[in-house]
Design a protein around this motif. Structure first.
Motif: not given
Length: 525
Positions: A314-320, A301-306
């Protein structure tokens, strides 16, 4: 006749002394606590035959008040590391005023026999961390500066380190690019140098030239997943100032979780205000671990999350991303430390609690100079998982190995609840309406009030440490008050001889220690 009787008596006394020393030092058949706790007289005085010209680090103002002790560690397989280990006898002889710059003041008047201490794990125990890939996003210069600390926990563990490195973060606002790319030769040279030091490192450029910091941090998941090996079970996102105190202990923690299941392992901030603001996530500096099963989903899901995330962290982006596409929640590990509290962190370092990671140690502290963990941690070369371990000597002294020696005048240690952490740091920001009044109950609690230094607590902080062959020497320092001299307490840590080649007890006499220390003088000068 009288002469012969005197000689016979002296030989008998010497033989008895040697037998007792050997029995205490080498008893291994049925080790127990009592077998390894020396019984020293508080009034024992032993002259020291060696001089002092090699003993002390440079930069001190003389004369000083000084005392020293040698410690021989013996690994015991079933020994337990306690919050505090109590020993009845004093650690040091009385202070002596010395001035090594004065040729007539180079002799100690009083020494104690070497102290024998049991430790929980064999020093330098080999570990296999080939199932972990660590990832860092940083600049080339900061990575270079982090080598000394990385060398304390990562080399020769078979763990892989992947680094997304840029030249620097100073990019003109008018530039369409988010960063300056690092020079390929500089990358190659640094990577080769780190590899020769036993660090299995691969340095790469960001996946996109337009990525800003949080995107580069999150992209570590993709980079590490694409570099996974058949044995990879965990990927870990860390900062360039994340410090793991014991790789064996870290592996023990991860072994409790099945990497084929979805696990998101990390730690909340110690600061409740930060948790309420940024969420129930693994804060990056403490170390975040994704099982390979969860990493596979995040990578897919990398592209969708970016595209979907707009946070600057960055750690918030990972949690999201994890919350959007899985039902996996954070597994909070209290022994991992983000360190989002400030000023004097003595309470954390002196707590006696098992610590897996520390962060934000390069800056801060009461003097603003940070905490030199790569130096403080040197003693682990001798006694394994003993860094920051606490020993109590007598009624009023506690050694926190590698950090401090503290005495407690007045009511002494008995008036303290040593299971509670001393609240030495600045009080965190308040959260309106929260029952977490001191802001750390969820992480560092229970806590006890801060003691007044110089009155309720006398603290000697680690000034310097160096390793010479199989001996680590530590100097703990306290500045003198008005009209008083500075004080230095020295400890020399060494390993017990291996059973297969045990030297005679004389191997631990002060002549040998003096010789070893003199050889190491250049390392501390």
């Amino acid at each position: 006749m009288l002469l012969r009787t005197a000689i016979t008596t002296a030989v008998c006394l010497l033989s008895l002394t040697s037998i007792l020393f050997v029995a205490r030092l080498y008893r291994r058949d049925n080790p127990s606590t009592s077998a390894w706790v020396p019984s020293f007289s508080a009034h024992h005085r032993q002259p020291c035959p060696h001089a002092l010209d090699w003993l002390l680090p440079p930069g001190l103002t003389y004369p000083i008040k000084y005392a020293r002790r040698d410690i021989v560690v013996t690994p015991i397989s079933d020994a337990k590391r306690l919050s505090v280990t109590e020993l009845p006898a004093p650690l040091f002889p009385d202070f002596q005023s010395i001035d090594p710059t004065n040729p007539t003041d180079l002799q100690l008047d009083d020494c104690k026999d070497p102290l024998i201490l049991a430790v929980t794990a064999p020093p330098n125990a080999p570990v296999d961390a080939s199932h972990i890939i660590f990832g860092i996003s940083t600049t080339l210069a900061r990575l270079d500066g982090s080598i000394p600390s990385l060398l304390r926990w990562l080399p020769n563990t078979r763990a892989k380190l992947l680094v997304i490195a840029i030249k620097d973060d100073d990019v003109p606002e008018e530039s369409k690019d988010r960063y300056h790319p690092a020079d390929p030769k500089a990358i190659s040279d640094l990577q080769d140098r780190m590899n020769t030091l036993g660090l299995d490192v691969t340095i790469v450029n960001p996946l996109s030239r337009h990525d800003f910091f949080s995107q580069r941090y999150f992209s570590l998941v993709r980079v590490m997943y694409e570099h996974r090996r058949a044995t990879t079970q965990w990927i870990s996102l860390i900062d360039d100032d994340t410090f793991f105190l014991s790789m064996p202990s870290l592996l023990e923690m991860l072994s409790k979780f099945d990497p084929q299941q979805q696990f998101y392992v990390g730690a909340l901030s110690e600061d409740w205000w930060s948790v309420t603001r940024y969420g129930m996530m693994g804060f990056g500096g403490a170390g975040v671990f994704l099982s390979i099963a969860l990493a596979e989903i995040v990578n897919s899901k990398y592209d969708e999350c970016q595209e979907r995330s707009h946070t600057s962290a960055g750690d918030i982006r990972l949690r999201e991303c994890i919350s959007w596409y899985t039902r996996t929640k954070l597994t909070n590990i209290l022994d991992l430390h983000q360190i989002d509290i400030h000023n004097d962190l003595s309470g954390i370092y002196e707590s006696g609690r098992r610590t897996l990671s520390l962060h934000h140690w390069k800056a801060g502290g009461p003097d603003g100079k940070g905490y030199p963990l790569q130096t403080m941690h040197l003693v682990a070369d001798i006694c394994g998982d003993c860094f920051l371990q606490r020993w109590q000597f007598g009624k009023d002294m506690i050694l926190t190995n590698g950090f401090s020696i503290a005495t407690y005048p007045g009511a002494g240690i008995k008036a303290l609840d040593l299971e509670k952490m001393e609240e030495t740091w600045d009080h965190p920001s308040k959260v309106d309406g929260s029952v977490n009044e001191n802001g750390v109950d969820h992480s560092l609690g229970p806590v006890r009030p801060k003691l007044e230094l110089g009155k309720d607590k006398i603290q000697y902080r680690l000034l310097e440490s160096t390793r010479v062959n199989d001996t680590v020497r530590q100097w703990y320092f306290r500045a003198g008050g008005s009209g008083d001299h500075d004080s230095v307490l020295e400890l020399a840590w060494m390993k017990s001889p291996e059973p297969a080649s045990e030297p005679r007890p004389e191997a631990f006499n002060y002549t040998r220690l003096s010789t070893v220390a003199k050889k190491g003088r250049l390392m501390s000068d």
